[in-house]
Design a protein around this motif. Structure first.
Motif, short mmCIF file in Angstrom:
data_model
loop_
_atom_site.label_atom_id
_atom_site.label_comp_id
_atom_site.label_asym_id
_atom_site.label_seq_id
_atom_site.Cartn_x
_atom_site.Cartn_y
_atom_site.Cartn_z
N TYR A 76 0.97 7.75 10.34
CA TYR A 76 1.93 6.99 9.53
C TYR A 76 2.80 7.94 8.70
O TYR A 76 2.29 8.70 7.87
N ASP A 104 -6.23 5.65 5.23
CA ASP A 104 -5.39 4.45 5.28
C ASP A 104 -6.01 3.49 6.29
O ASP A 104 -6.07 3.78 7.48
N SER A 164 -0.47 -6.92 4.11
CA SER A 164 0.71 -7.07 4.98
C SER A 164 0.37 -7.37 6.42
O SER A 164 1.20 -7.89 7.15
N LYS A 165 -0.81 -7.03 6.86
CA LYS A 165 -1.11 -7.10 8.29
C LYS A 165 -1.93 -8.35 8.60
O LYS A 165 -1.37 -9.38 8.90
N ARG A 193 4.64 -8.09 -0.45
CA ARG A 193 4.31 -6.79 -1.01
C ARG A 193 3.03 -6.81 -1.86
O ARG A 193 3.07 -7.02 -3.06
N THR A 238 -4.20 -3.28 2.79
CA THR A 238 -2.97 -4.04 2.58
C THR A 238 -3.14 -5.51 2.93
O THR A 238 -4.00 -5.86 3.75
N SER A 243 0.83 -1.21 0.00
CA SER A 243 0.00 0.00 0.00
C SER A 243 0.86 1.26 0.00
O SER A 243 0.44 2.32 -0.45
N GLU A 244 2.09 1.13 0.49
CA GLU A 244 3.02 2.26 0.45
C GLU A 244 3.24 2.74 -0.99
O GLU A 244 3.20 3.94 -1.27
N TYR A 259 8.66 -8.16 6.84
CA TYR A 259 9.39 -7.39 5.84
C TYR A 259 10.83 -7.91 5.79
O TYR A 259 11.38 -8.31 6.80
N ASN A 262 -1.87 4.29 13.01
CA ASN A 262 -0.53 3.91 13.40
C ASN A 262 0.18 5.20 13.78
O ASN A 262 0.23 6.09 12.94
N CYS A 296 -5.85 8.06 9.01
CA CYS A 296 -5.39 6.70 9.22
C CYS A 296 -6.27 6.11 10.31
O CYS A 296 -6.26 6.61 11.44
N TYR A 331 -5.05 -1.49 8.94
CA TYR A 331 -5.33 -2.38 10.07
C TYR A 331 -6.81 -2.70 10.23
O TYR A 331 -7.25 -3.16 11.28
C1 LIG Z 1 -0.81 2.78 8.37
C2 LIG Z 1 0.06 2.02 7.45
N1 LIG Z 1 -0.08 2.17 6.14
C3 LIG Z 1 0.70 1.49 5.27
C4 LIG Z 1 1.68 0.64 5.70
C5 LIG Z 1 2.54 -0.03 4.68
O1 LIG Z 1 1.98 -1.22 4.33
P1 LIG Z 1 2.41 -2.05 3.06
O2 LIG Z 1 3.18 -3.22 3.59
O3 LIG Z 1 1.13 -2.45 2.42
O4 LIG Z 1 3.24 -1.19 2.16
C6 LIG Z 1 1.88 0.46 7.06
C7 LIG Z 1 2.96 -0.43 7.53
O5 LIG Z 1 3.36 -0.49 8.62
C8 LIG Z 1 1.05 1.17 7.97
O6 LIG Z 1 1.22 1.06 9.28
#
Ligand SMILES: Cc1ncc(COP(=O)(O)O)c(C=O)c1O
Ligand SMILES: Cc1ncc(COP(=O)(O)O)c(C=O)c1O
Lengths: 381, 374
Positions: A134, A208, A241-242, A250, A239, A109-110, B75, A181, A177, A211
């Motif tokens: 974030y 964002d 990722s979580k 990714r 994302t 998502s970054e 990561y 975060n 967000c 989470y």
């Molecule tokens: C609020 C927030 N957005 C985006 C990200 C990045 O996530 P991604 O792994 O999808 O790039 C994070 C990662 O810690 C996050 O905490």
């Protein structure tokens, strides 16, 4: 021959002026310093999901390796031999309950949020964000030479009134967000609706929701809902990722108006997501039971860590994420070192101005116990 | 009448003006037709359209990737540093000269973020990798297009096109789609005549396939103190890892610091990191795979020349050939045979096709299909 000054003069001022460095933890150095084995370290600093992805996602990623030598299909439409990106888009859309043309997948998502800024932010454009959120949001905007306005949180929460007081017709973009975060707090549905209703339609509101899956507070506001209700200026970030445990592969996505998605489609790199990431994502979305079970464990871990740290005398911000922000009363850097020596890595809160706070990711039960024991010892030092 | 509304046109939030000029990417091939018209199963379609490496990925690389599968939730912190060191060692430079990326294309997108403000200029060739143009346009660059001459970068014309606002010169050597290189003399001439504040990017995605002696090596110029030279390298081509997304830049440490500053902190996937490390450790595989590609390149060059075509001498893993007929029509006929090549009209070569080198049996199938088409 070119001198250092000359070289520096060739860079854009906007990039030279970025006042932010991504925190890097060199775990290998830290281990060497304290004589730790890397496998014995409880790494609770990056909000990763210790339970990992569905075994089905791993199997799919393994299978996809037979195609490692070729590019994934670049198109988001079904017009190739293989259609990884289109399939991923469809699966994400089904999971999120939106039409496929409102989904824009990307390699994390970054990266997607960078594309969003590249679509909208011209040099000097005003954007509004919170300093205790974030860092990737203002960072991406600074690259595009935005004029970043910071509206501080209030009691660890987004201050909707202050946001509305700061936003004007000149505001190009607002960053939210939720849950946030590093605080773990949410924006409620009532707050979100008030904000969206009072921000000009020409201002992009990025929410964002990395989470989102970990939320169990029914008052949480889902920006996707507002988008579906016709607020076309809302962009949601999600994302894998979580909750899905795929940070190492990714994959993240935006949910946005189809027009916005097609603009991102236009500027993205053609072959941007890796083949294994696509395969694992498809399989993970096909095994939501795994994700639900993991989320249940993480929520239980969150409750337990919150309670234990509170008993140790910390003030813990009630969290809706897979981490908690805890005020230990001791300088963050000092506590960070004390915990590191005991093999527990957390994130000091001073980068957000929380000088006596730590942000601690929820680990496995065993990691959580180690954290609490290390914290007890560190506080007694 | 053009009834198509451009993307974003109906949205209240104004998108950036430069975005409107970006041309939509033309994907590798229209394979719908392959499936629909031929019913040929996927395994049997010969795709020689995206300059991928046909050689099977090294087993040691596959094993290294699978070992990462226990850690996909996290990561890739540790391997990132290790990979950077390994890439640096493989290129004979210190770690500080290396920037890793998820495919070299990602660096192509990031470089304009570092150098180009609205109205700045970039110099590029229209008959080269299309992403330079799109990436520069995202940042509002004014494009100075300097056409190739005899399929090669026209160095004097490029020097002449550079002015005080030129921020990037985009070179590709060997060049996609022509396969021609910029020689050592030419590169030296360019670097000494272009202002030092202009970044000279040499995309070396195909460098491992070069066997010409006078190939211009940007690393030598960088080592000689030309700090504005930036080399882009890829694991997609010689290392056959296109699907994993891994590439890197070699540049001056000051440039690397700035490129890192605008890169995502977690940009590589774990499989990509592990694969890169293992790939750099498998010289034998690289030698065998490269030999196969070079033999295939020689074969295709010979056979297509024998048809009376003009084949551009190539240093990449593909050949560009002037068929003296309609390139796109031939491309379509080949699709019906289950063979995908790349029509070259998008680069202004309407009578050419670009063919990626395949495995020996794929090359033979292509040639057989071609004979049937002609
Ligand atoms: C609020 C927030 N957005 C985006 C990200 C990045 O996530 P991604 O792994 O999808 O790039 C994070 C990662 O810690 C996050 O905490
Ligand atoms: C000249 C050139 N540069 C870069 C790339 C992209 O390479 P990567 O896969 O490393 O992003 C390609 C791919 O076709 C290419 O031809």
């Amino acid at each position: 021959m070119i001198g250092a000054d000359m070289l520096a003069r060739s860079f854009r001022t906007a990039v030279c002026d970025i006042d932010f460095e991504w925190p890097t933890v060199n775990l290998l150095d830290a281990c060497r310093q304290y004589g730790l084995e890397i496998d014995d370290v409880a790494y609770l600093a990056a909000n990763e999901n210790p339970y990992g992805p569905s075994p089905k996602a791993l199997a799919a990623a393994t299978e996809s390796l037979s195609l490692a030598r070729v590019y994934p299909s670049p198109s988001l439409r079904y017009d190739e031999l293989r259609n990884e990106y289109a399939e991923v888009r469809d699966a994400l859309a089904a999971y999120c309950g939106v039409p496929a043309d409102m989904v824009m997948p990307g390699p994390g998502s970054e990266t997607v949020l960078r594309y969003v800024t590249q679509v909208f932010v011209d040099p000097g454009d005003e954007i509004v964000t919170a300093p205790e959120s974030y860092s990737g949001h203002p960072w991406a905007c600074q690259i595009m030479a935005a004029d970043v306005r910071y509206v501080p949180l209030r009691d660890y929460r987004f201050d909707i009134d202050a946001f509305l007081a700061t936003v004007s017709d000149r505001t190009k973009m607002v960053w939210l967000c939720s849950p946030n975060n590093p605080t773990g707090t949410i924006i409620t549905d009532v707050e979100l609706r008030r904000l969206v209703a009072n921000v000009p339609a020409s201002t992009v509101i990025v929410c964002d929701q990395a989470y989102q899956e970990l939320v169990d507070d029914p008052s949480w506001g889902d920006a996707t809902q507002l988008l579906l209700e016709g607020h076309r200026n809302v962009v949601v970030l999600r994302t894998m990722s979580k909750a899905f445990g795929l940070a190492g592969l990714r994959m993240g996505h935006a949910i946005a108006d189809p027009e916005v998605c097609s603009l991102i489609d236009r500027i993205r790199e053609p072959y941007y997501i890796s083949g294994p990431s696509c395969a694992a994502t498809l399989a993970a979305l096909d095994d939501l039971d795994w994700c639900r079970e993991v989320v249940r464990k993480l929520q239980a871990g969150r409750r337990w860590v919150t309670q234990q740290l509170t008993e140790l005398g910390c003030t813990v911000v009630p969290s809706q994420c897979n981490f908690v922000l805890a005020d230990t009363g001791v300088a963050a850097g000092v506590m960070y070192d004390r915990l590191l020596r005991r093999g527990v890595v957390v994130r000091p809160g001073d980068i957000w101005g929380y000088d006596t706070h730590l942000r601690i990711s929820i680990g496995t039960d065993e990691e959580n116990r180690r954290l609490v024991a290390a914290m007890a010892a560190a506080l007694a030092e | 009448m053009d009834a198509v509304t451009p993307p974003g046109a109906g949205h209240e939030a104004a998108f950036r003006a430069p975005i409107a000029h970006i041309r939509d990417y033309e994907p590798g091939a229209d394979a719908e037709q392959v499936a629909a018209a031929t019913g040929i199963p996927f395994e049997d379609v010969v795709k020689l359209a995206s300059n991928e490496n046909p050689y099977p990925v090294s087993p040691s690389v596959l094993r290294a990737i699978e070992r990462q599968f226990d850690f996909l939730h996290s990561y890739p912190w540790e391997d990132f540093g290790r990979l950077k060191a390994a890439v640096a060692a493989a290129n004979g430079v210190p770690d500080a000269n290396v920037v890793l990326s998820a495919g070299s294309a990602q660096l192509v997108l990031n470089l304009p973020l570092l150098y180009v403000d609205p109205g700045d200029e970039v110099v590029l060739a229209p008959q080269s990798y299309a992403l330079y143009e799109a990436a520069s346009q995202v940042m509002g660059a004014t494009l100075r297009r300097v056409p190739l001459k005899d399929y090669r970068f026209d160095i004097p014309a490029i020097v002449a096109a550079c002015g005080p606002r030129t921020r990037i010169v985009w070179l590709c050597s060997p060049n996609n789609p022509t396969g021609a290189v910029v020689t050592a003399d030419e590169l030296e001439r360019l670097v000494t005549q272009v202002p030092e504040t202009t970044a000279i990017v040499v995309d070396q995605a195909y460098r491992e396939f070069v066997d010409e002696d006078d190939y211009g090596d940007p690393l030598a110029l960088l080592a000689a103190g030309h700090r504005n030279v930036i080399s882009l390298c890829s694991f997609s081509k010689a290392y056959a890892l296109a699907g994993l997304r891994l590439g890197y830049a070699i540049a001056d440490p000051a440039v690397c610091v700035m490129l890192d500053r605008i890169s995502e902190p977690f940009l590589l996937s774990r499989p990509a990191c592990a694969a890169g490390l293992a790939a750099l450790d498998d010289d034998e595989w690289l030698a065998a795979s490269t030999r196969t590609v070079l033999e295939g390149r020689a074969l295709l060059t010979r056979e297509l020349t024998a048809l009376g075509w003009d084949v551009v001498p190539s240093q990449g893993n593909f050949v560009l050939a002037d068929t003296h007929g309609d390139g796109r029509a031939l491309f379509r006929r080949l699709l019906d045979e289950g063979v995908i090549v790349r029509p070259a009209d998008g680069w202004g070569y309407p009578t050419h096709i670009r063919v990626s080198v395949g495995l020996p049996e794929q090359n033979e199938r292509f040639l057989a299909a071609l004979r049937r088409c002609l």
